[in-house]
Design a protein around this motif. Structure first.
Motif, PDB file in Angstrom:
ATOM      1  N   SER A 134       0.880  86.653  47.586  1.00  0.00           N
ATOM      2  CA  SER A 134       1.483  85.338  47.745  1.00  0.00           C
ATOM      3  C   SER A 134       1.195  84.819  49.151  1.00  0.00           C
ATOM      4  O   SER A 134       1.110  85.597  50.108  1.00  0.00           O
ATOM      5  N   VAL A 135       1.055  83.496  49.243  1.00  0.00           N
ATOM      6  CA  VAL A 135       0.924  82.843  50.546  1.00  0.00           C
ATOM      7  C   VAL A 135       1.892  81.663  50.570  1.00  0.00           C
ATOM      8  O   VAL A 135       1.890  80.835  49.660  1.00  0.00           O
ATOM      9  N   ILE A 136       2.725  81.614  51.608  1.00  0.00           N
ATOM     10  CA  ILE A 136       3.712  80.546  51.792  1.00  0.00           C
ATOM     11  C   ILE A 136       3.256  79.689  52.969  1.00  0.00           C
ATOM     12  O   ILE A 136       2.941  80.215  54.045  1.00  0.00           O
ATOM     13  N   VAL A 137       3.221  78.375  52.775  1.00  0.00           N
ATOM     14  CA  VAL A 137       2.677  77.476  53.789  1.00  0.00           C
ATOM     15  C   VAL A 137       3.644  76.331  54.063  1.00  0.00           C
ATOM     16  O   VAL A 137       4.244  75.777  53.142  1.00  0.00           O
ATOM     17  N   LEU A 138       3.800  75.984  55.342  1.00  0.00           N
ATOM     18  CA  LEU A 138       4.477  74.765  55.783  1.00  0.00           C
ATOM     19  C   LEU A 138       3.401  73.915  56.448  1.00  0.00           C
ATOM     20  O   LEU A 138       2.753  74.368  57.396  1.00  0.00           O
ATOM     21  N   THR A 139       3.177  72.694  55.962  1.00  0.00           N
ATOM     22  CA  THR A 139       1.968  71.979  56.344  1.00  0.00           C
ATOM     23  C   THR A 139       2.227  70.508  56.643  1.00  0.00           C
ATOM     24  O   THR A 139       3.297  69.966  56.338  1.00  0.00           O
ATOM     25  N   ASP A 140       1.216  69.856  57.222  1.00  0.00           N
ATOM     26  CA  ASP A 140       1.234  68.409  57.353  1.00  0.00           C
ATOM     27  C   ASP A 140       0.751  67.808  56.034  1.00  0.00           C
ATOM     28  O   ASP A 140       0.702  68.500  55.012  1.00  0.00           O
ATOM     29  N   ASP A 141       0.372  66.534  56.038  1.00  0.00           N
ATOM     30  CA  ASP A 141       0.012  65.883  54.781  1.00  0.00           C
ATOM     31  C   ASP A 141      -1.468  66.001  54.435  1.00  0.00           C
ATOM     32  O   ASP A 141      -1.954  65.303  53.538  1.00  0.00           O
ATOM     33  N   PHE A 183       3.916  72.327  66.969  1.00  0.00           N
ATOM     34  CA  PHE A 183       2.659  71.677  66.596  1.00  0.00           C
ATOM     35  C   PHE A 183       2.948  70.388  65.829  1.00  0.00           C
ATOM     36  O   PHE A 183       3.921  70.301  65.078  1.00  0.00           O
ATOM     37  N   SER A 184       2.071  69.411  66.018  1.00  0.00           N
ATOM     38  CA  SER A 184       2.205  68.123  65.333  1.00  0.00           C
ATOM     39  C   SER A 184       1.381  68.056  64.060  1.00  0.00           C
ATOM     40  O   SER A 184       1.647  67.217  63.197  1.00  0.00           O
ATOM     41  N   ARG A 185       0.365  68.884  63.953  1.00  0.00           N
ATOM     42  CA  ARG A 185      -0.548  68.849  62.820  1.00  0.00           C
ATOM     43  C   ARG A 185      -0.913  70.263  62.397  1.00  0.00           C
ATOM     44  O   ARG A 185      -0.621  71.231  63.077  1.00  0.00           O
ATOM     45  N   GLY A 186      -1.592  70.359  61.247  1.00  0.00           N
ATOM     46  CA  GLY A 186      -2.032  71.652  60.756  1.00  0.00           C
ATOM     47  C   GLY A 186      -0.987  72.298  59.875  1.00  0.00           C
ATOM     48  O   GLY A 186      -0.256  71.628  59.142  1.00  0.00           O
ATOM     49  N   ALA A 187      -0.880  73.618  59.977  1.00  0.00           N
ATOM     50  CA  ALA A 187       0.037  74.357  59.113  1.00  0.00           C
ATOM     51  C   ALA A 187       0.416  75.670  59.769  1.00  0.00           C
ATOM     52  O   ALA A 187      -0.279  76.178  60.652  1.00  0.00           O
ATOM     53  N   VAL A 188       1.538  76.216  59.321  1.00  0.00           N
ATOM     54  CA  VAL A 188       1.949  77.576  59.656  1.00  0.00           C
ATOM     55  C   VAL A 188       2.321  78.249  58.343  1.00  0.00           C
ATOM     56  O   VAL A 188       2.615  77.576  57.342  1.00  0.00           O
ATOM     57  N   GLY A 189       2.298  79.563  58.328  1.00  0.00           N
ATOM     58  CA  GLY A 189       2.620  80.216  57.061  1.00  0.00           C
ATOM     59  C   GLY A 189       2.749  81.711  57.169  1.00  0.00           C
ATOM     60  O   GLY A 189       2.641  82.297  58.254  1.00  0.00           O
ATOM     61  N   ILE A 190       2.978  82.324  56.010  1.00  0.00           N
ATOM     62  CA  ILE A 190       3.137  83.772  55.899  1.00  0.00           C
ATOM     63  C   ILE A 190       2.405  84.254  54.656  1.00  0.00           C
ATOM     64  O   ILE A 190       2.579  83.691  53.564  1.00  0.00           O
ATOM     65  N   ALA A 191       1.581  85.271  54.818  1.00  0.00           N
ATOM     66  CA  ALA A 191       0.927  85.930  53.689  1.00  0.00           C
ATOM     67  C   ALA A 191       1.719  87.189  53.347  1.00  0.00           C
ATOM     68  O   ALA A 191       2.114  87.947  54.244  1.00  0.00           O
ATOM     69  N   LEU A 192       1.965  87.407  52.057  1.00  0.00           N
ATOM     70  CA  LEU A 192       2.752  88.547  51.590  1.00  0.00           C
ATOM     71  C   LEU A 192       1.859  89.549  50.895  1.00  0.00           C
ATOM     72  O   LEU A 192       1.028  89.189  50.053  1.00  0.00           O
ATOM     73  N   LEU A 193       2.040  90.825  51.232  1.00  0.00           N
ATOM     74  CA  LEU A 193       1.221  91.906  50.700  1.00  0.00           C
ATOM     75  C   LEU A 193       2.062  92.848  49.867  1.00  0.00           C
ATOM     76  O   LEU A 193       3.267  92.995  50.095  1.00  0.00           O
ATOM     77  N   GLY A 194       1.403  93.547  48.940  1.00  0.00           N
ATOM     78  CA  GLY A 194       2.030  94.645  48.214  1.00  0.00           C
ATOM     79  C   GLY A 194       3.123  94.212  47.266  1.00  0.00           C
ATOM     80  O   GLY A 194       3.559  93.078  47.262  1.00  0.00           O
ATOM     81  N   PRO A 195       3.583  95.160  46.443  1.00  0.00           N
ATOM     82  CA  PRO A 195       4.653  94.858  45.482  1.00  0.00           C
ATOM     83  C   PRO A 195       5.991  94.701  46.208  1.00  0.00           C
ATOM     84  O   PRO A 195       6.141  95.164  47.346  1.00  0.00           O
ATOM     85  N   PRO A 196       6.964  94.037  45.545  1.00  0.00           N
ATOM     86  CA  PRO A 196       6.880  93.421  44.219  1.00  0.00           C
ATOM     87  C   PRO A 196       6.233  92.047  44.271  1.00  0.00           C
ATOM     88  O   PRO A 196       6.387  91.328  45.264  1.00  0.00           O
ATOM     89  N   ARG A 197       5.510  91.681  43.226  1.00  0.00           N
ATOM     90  CA  ARG A 197       4.820  90.408  43.162  1.00  0.00           C
ATOM     91  C   ARG A 197       5.717  89.364  42.496  1.00  0.00           C
ATOM     92  O   ARG A 197       6.162  89.550  41.366  1.00  0.00           O
ATOM     93  N   PRO A 198       6.006  88.244  43.176  1.00  0.00           N
ATOM     94  CA  PRO A 198       6.840  87.209  42.553  1.00  0.00           C
ATOM     95  C   PRO A 198       6.017  86.328  41.619  1.00  0.00           C
ATOM     96  O   PRO A 198       4.784  86.280  41.708  1.00  0.00           O
ATOM     97  N   SER A 199       6.693  85.631  40.738  1.00  0.00           N
ATOM     98  CA  SER A 199       6.040  84.627  39.901  1.00  0.00           C
ATOM     99  C   SER A 199       6.236  83.260  40.555  1.00  0.00           C
ATOM    100  O   SER A 199       7.208  83.043  41.271  1.00  0.00           O
ATOM    101  N   LEU A 200       5.297  82.340  40.334  1.00  0.00           N
ATOM    102  CA  LEU A 200       5.390  80.991  40.868  1.00  0.00           C
ATOM    103  C   LEU A 200       5.685  80.040  39.721  1.00  0.00           C
ATOM    104  O   LEU A 200       4.901  79.921  38.779  1.00  0.00           O
TER     105      LEU A 200
END
Length: 375
Positions: A134-141, A183-200
């Motif tokens: 999973s990858v979680i992102v907070l981003t601009d437009d 930051f004013s632009r771009g994105a920040v985020g978190i990549a998740l590794l290993g189990p348990p795997r969530p559903s989207l």
């Protein structure tokens, strides 16, 4: 926040804070939030939660299974009303790429996959694609550049929220944070590794069906040309009449094309314009639903207000889209445990893994829409 257990500070933190926080305390609260992890934090300013008002959401993630990152990969603005689908050549805009393909010996898929890997944020480049779920992102437009780079992780569900606009709050178009830096632009985020795997999962509240199920038989870019071989603008007008929506209300209300999977609504896109003579309707989307997609027409009244539900579902991370009319607040402070809930009027973006393959990234700005990672 002063009661945060010391052991939590040894894990990376994801946070959002409503931009409606009083300006006198906003900077101090952001600084405090950024200090709640010794190993890394990412966050943004968000919108208020319908029915709850100003909100702060916190999620500490297992440091052994989470990697924070910052991206400054450029994207492109959201599409304007009615345009043809841009190819990868026009999106990249780089002559060298075109020359390499034109010279032969290099295919688009190979070249694009290679470029995506090369452009990954530095923190993610050493990770094995098969380890990321999973990858979680907070981003601009303009997340398109990062979205393309993240195709390097084909087994990962990707979920992002477009941060709330903050030009009149912080003087920045968007306010994103990582490890105390803003930051004013771009994105920040978190990549998740290993189990348990969530559903989207995605779902929509306060949308009402006004048509039978139809099949997309003609589409290009963000334009729908035909549904069941018929004029979609006329189908919309006929559906509005049959639904009983009054003419004076129809001018103020919103209408949508919703995509069904197994009979359930999973995507919804605003209809931004239509012409009964030409037939075509334009959607607020990077791309219209593909040919053969099963869709319905939906209605949402301006009088209906999305609300943050009781959220009985636990162990979930949820991004919600709010509307201009979603301004109500709870009378007393309210705490939700084991669920991360944040919202933005700019909506969410996501890419699910379906049948072992990632779908194209898509965005939704429909008020009441929710996308969630659920464990």
């Amino acid at each position: 926040m002063s009661c945060v257990p010391a052991e939590l500070k040894e894990h990376p933190l994801l946070f959002t804070l409503s931009a409606s926080v009083h300006s006198d305390v906003l900077a101090g609260m952001v600084a405090k939030l950024s200090s709640l992890s010794k190993v890394g934090s990412v966050g943004c300013l968000s919108s208020s939660l319908p029915g709850l008002g100003t909100a702060c959401s916190l999620a500490w993630l297992d440091r052994a299974r989470a990697v924070t990152f910052r991206s400054d990969i450029p994207g492109r603005p959201r599409v304007q009303v009615g345009r043809r689908r841009e190819t990868k050549e026009t999106v990249s805009g780089e002559g060298e790429v075109l020359r390499r393909v034109a010279a032969g010996g290099v295919s688009w898929p190979d070249l694009w996959d290679r470029r995506a890997t090369e452009r990954l944020p530095g923190e993610l480049q050493a990770l094995r694609p098969e380890d990321i779920h999973s990858v979680i992102v907070l981003t601009d437009d303009a997340p398109q550049g990062l979205a393309q780079a993240l195709t390097a992780f084909p087994n990962a569900n990707k979920l992002g929220m477009t941060a709330a606009p903050t030009p009149f709050v912080t003087g920045r178009p968007y306010t994103l944070m990582r490890d105390g830096e803003v930051f004013s632009r771009g994105a920040v985020g978190i990549a998740l590794l290993g189990p348990p795997r969530p559903s989207l999962k995605t779902r929509y509240h306060n949308l009402y069906t006004i048509s039978d199920t139809m099949v997309v038989t003609g589409a290009e870019g963000n334009l729908v040309h035909t549904l069941d071989g018929k004029n979609p603008s006329q189908l919309l007008l006929d559906s509005i009449k049959r639904s009983g929506v009054k003419n004076e209300d129809a001018k103020e209300d919103s209408f949508y094309v919703g995509v069904l999977e197994d009979g359930q609504l999973v995507k919804a896109f605003s209809i931004t314009s239509g012409d009964p003579k030409r037939g075509t309707v334009a959607l607020e989307a990077d791309a219209a639903p593909p040919l053969d997609a099963r869709v319905q027409l939906f209605h949402r009244s301006r009088k209906s207000v999305a609300t943050a539900e009781t959220w009985e579902k636990r162990s979930a991370l949820c991004f919600m889209t709010t509307g201009d009319e979603d301004g109500s607040s709870a009378d007393e402070p309210h705490t939700l445990e084991d669920v991360f809930l944040s919202s933005s009027e700019k909506g969410f973006v996501c890419s699910r893994v379906l049948d072992g393959r990632p779908e194209e990234w898509w965005s939704s700005t429909v008020p009441g829409g929710v996308a969630s990672l659920e464990w």
